[in-house]
Design a protein around this motif. Structure first.
Motif, short mmCIF file in Angstrom:
data_model
loop_
_atom_site.label_atom_id
_atom_site.label_comp_id
_atom_site.label_asym_id
_atom_site.label_seq_id
_atom_site.Cartn_x
_atom_site.Cartn_y
_atom_site.Cartn_z
N VAL A 1 1.04 -1.18 -0.08
CA VAL A 1 -0.16 -0.14 -0.12
C VAL A 1 0.94 1.26 -0.01
CG1 VAL A 1 -1.54 1.36 1.47
CG2 VAL A 1 -2.11 -1.15 0.96
N LEU A 2 1.99 1.21 0.90
CA LEU A 2 2.82 2.59 0.72
C LEU A 2 3.68 2.58 -0.47
CD1 LEU A 2 4.19 2.01 4.42
CD2 LEU A 2 3.06 3.76 3.43
N ASP A 3 3.96 1.57 -1.11
CA ASP A 3 4.49 1.52 -2.54
C ASP A 3 3.49 2.21 -3.55
OD1 ASP A 3 6.44 1.33 -4.43
OD2 ASP A 3 6.13 -0.66 -4.78
N ARG B 1 13.45 11.26 -4.13
CA ARG B 1 13.28 10.43 -2.56
C ARG B 1 11.95 11.07 -2.03
NH1 ARG B 1 17.83 7.59 -1.17
NH2 ARG B 1 19.46 8.30 -2.41
N LEU B 2 11.06 10.07 -1.45
CA LEU B 2 9.90 10.14 -1.42
C LEU B 2 9.78 9.60 0.21
CD1 LEU B 2 9.29 8.99 -4.63
CD2 LEU B 2 7.36 10.48 -3.90
N ARG B 3 8.74 10.14 0.99
CA ARG B 3 8.45 9.70 2.33
C ARG B 3 7.17 9.49 2.58
NH1 ARG B 3 11.88 12.33 6.86
NH2 ARG B 3 13.40 10.53 5.88
N ALA B 4 6.64 8.48 3.20
CA ALA B 4 5.53 8.45 3.72
C ALA B 4 5.20 7.92 4.97
CB ALA B 4 4.72 7.21 2.72
N ARG B 5 4.01 8.11 5.57
CA ARG B 5 3.72 7.70 6.98
C ARG B 5 2.32 7.22 7.19
NH1 ARG B 5 3.10 13.24 7.11
NH2 ARG B 5 1.42 14.04 8.26
N VAL B 6 2.01 6.20 8.13
CA VAL B 6 0.76 5.80 8.16
C VAL B 6 0.43 6.31 9.87
CG1 VAL B 6 -0.78 3.72 8.43
CG2 VAL B 6 1.33 3.86 7.02
N GLU B 7 -0.83 6.81 9.89
CA GLU B 7 -1.20 7.64 11.19
C GLU B 7 -2.43 6.52 11.96
OE1 GLU B 7 0.20 12.04 10.79
OE2 GLU B 7 -1.77 11.44 10.90
N ASP B 8 -3.01 6.38 12.99
CA ASP B 8 -3.85 5.76 13.47
C ASP B 8 -4.81 7.06 13.75
OD1 ASP B 8 -3.02 6.81 16.15
OD2 ASP B 8 -2.71 4.86 16.81
N GLN B 9 -6.12 6.69 14.42
CA GLN B 9 -7.11 7.74 14.61
C GLN B 9 -6.62 8.71 15.62
OE1 GLN B 9 -10.50 5.51 14.53
NE2 GLN B 9 -10.52 5.02 12.40
N LYS C 1 14.04 1.47 -4.51
CA LYS C 1 14.36 1.01 -3.14
C LYS C 1 13.11 1.43 -2.25
CE LYS C 1 17.81 1.56 0.54
NZ LYS C 1 19.15 2.23 0.73
N LEU C 2 12.70 0.74 -1.46
CA LEU C 2 11.52 1.03 -0.60
C LEU C 2 11.99 0.30 0.73
CD1 LEU C 2 8.63 1.64 0.20
CD2 LEU C 2 7.96 -0.65 -0.63
N GLU C 3 11.94 1.23 1.70
CA GLU C 3 12.46 0.98 3.28
C GLU C 3 11.28 1.32 4.17
OE1 GLU C 3 16.55 1.22 5.62
OE2 GLU C 3 15.43 3.08 5.20
N VAL C 4 10.72 0.20 4.78
CA VAL C 4 9.49 0.35 5.65
C VAL C 4 9.95 0.27 7.21
CG1 VAL C 4 7.20 -0.24 6.17
CG2 VAL C 4 7.95 -0.37 3.83
N GLU C 5 9.41 0.99 8.04
CA GLU C 5 9.47 0.61 9.46
C GLU C 5 8.29 0.51 10.16
OE1 GLU C 5 12.60 2.32 12.30
OE2 GLU C 5 12.72 4.16 11.09
#
Ligand SMILES: CCCCCCCCCCCCCC(=O)SCCNC(=O)CCNC(=O)[C@H](O)C(C)(C)COP(=O)(O)OP(=O)(O)OC[C@H]1O[C@@H](n2cnc3c(N)ncnc32)[C@H](O)[C@@H]1OP(=O)(O)O
Length: 176
Positions: free
Chosen positions: A87-89, A137-145, A107-111
């Motif tokens: 999903v992040l990709d 260079r791209l960055r993403a984040r997943v946040e809860d509610q 390259k895709l690095e997930v924490e």
């Protein structure tokens, strides 16, 4: 050898003209961005195994609300890490509409900072941080509610030309 400068006609890839025109129709904030194509694992509405991700433009980036379901289970009740990475990709793939470049993941690095729960809505953000030649260079984040960040991703995308996709067109068309 790269093909970023290749601007040959794109008619042999059925999605190319859609992608290129989508780049021009995403100027409005909150605009719902089109899926990459109907069968895309990340966002294609016709893919029964897919995530059906829907993303909107948000400033210079993109935002999406997303719920993982039982098809994406890893540990009981928790989304599989590969599903989260998918999903992040794909979210980065939506950010390309805003960036205005054809590019692919190198390259895709997930924490994984905390479990991503099934049947729970998360807010996903992605944006480009910097560009150096063909390297994005791209960055993403997943946040809860509650606004807690449960996962982040850093990616290197490489700008390519239409030929990157057209040379694989027979494979794509075979699925139609
Ligand atoms: C708006 C449009 C939207 C639609 C778009 C389609 C969306 C589709 C759906 C979206 C779905 C979601 C998305 C998906 O799922 S995309 C699908 C998954 N990705 C792929 O299939 C890509 C496969 N890889 C390739 O085809 C080639 O490797 C590519 C084309 C990417 C590059 O091969 P190429 O031979 O052309 O390039 P290069 O090897 O000279 O490298 C180029 C530069 O990069 C530097 N470098 C390399 N590695 C690293 C590294 N680890 N750290 C730091 N730097 C690194 C390297 O030194 C060089 O730098 P410089 O010498 O130039 O300074």
């Amino acid at each position: 050898m790269h093909d970023a400068q290749d601007t040959r006609p794109t008619s042999s890839n059925p999605y190319m003209s859609d992608w290129l025109s989508s780049m021009q129709t995403t100027a409005h904030d909150s605009a719902l961005l089109p899926p990459h194509h109907g069968d895309c694992l990340g966002c294609g509405p016709a893919n029964q195994h897919g995530h059906h991700l829907r993303a909107r433009r948000h400033g210079d980036g993109v935002v999406a609300a997303h719920v993982f379901d039982g098809r994406h289970v890893g540990a009981p009740g928790i989304a599989h890490g590969g599903a989260v990475a998918t999903v992040l990709d794909d979210l980065f793939g939506f950010a390309l509409y805003v960036v205005g470049e054809l590019a692919v993941t190198r390259k895709l690095e997930v924490e994984y900072l905390a479990p991503v729960l099934l049947q729970t809505e998360y807010t996903l953000h992605a944006e480009m941080l910097s560009r150096n030649g063909r390297k994005l260079r791209l960055r993403a984040r997943v946040e809860d509610q509650n606004g807690q960040v449960v996962a982040t991703a850093d990616a290197l995308f490489i700008v390519v030309g239409p030929a990157h996709f057209t040379s694989r067109a027979p494979v794509i068309q075979a699925r139609r």
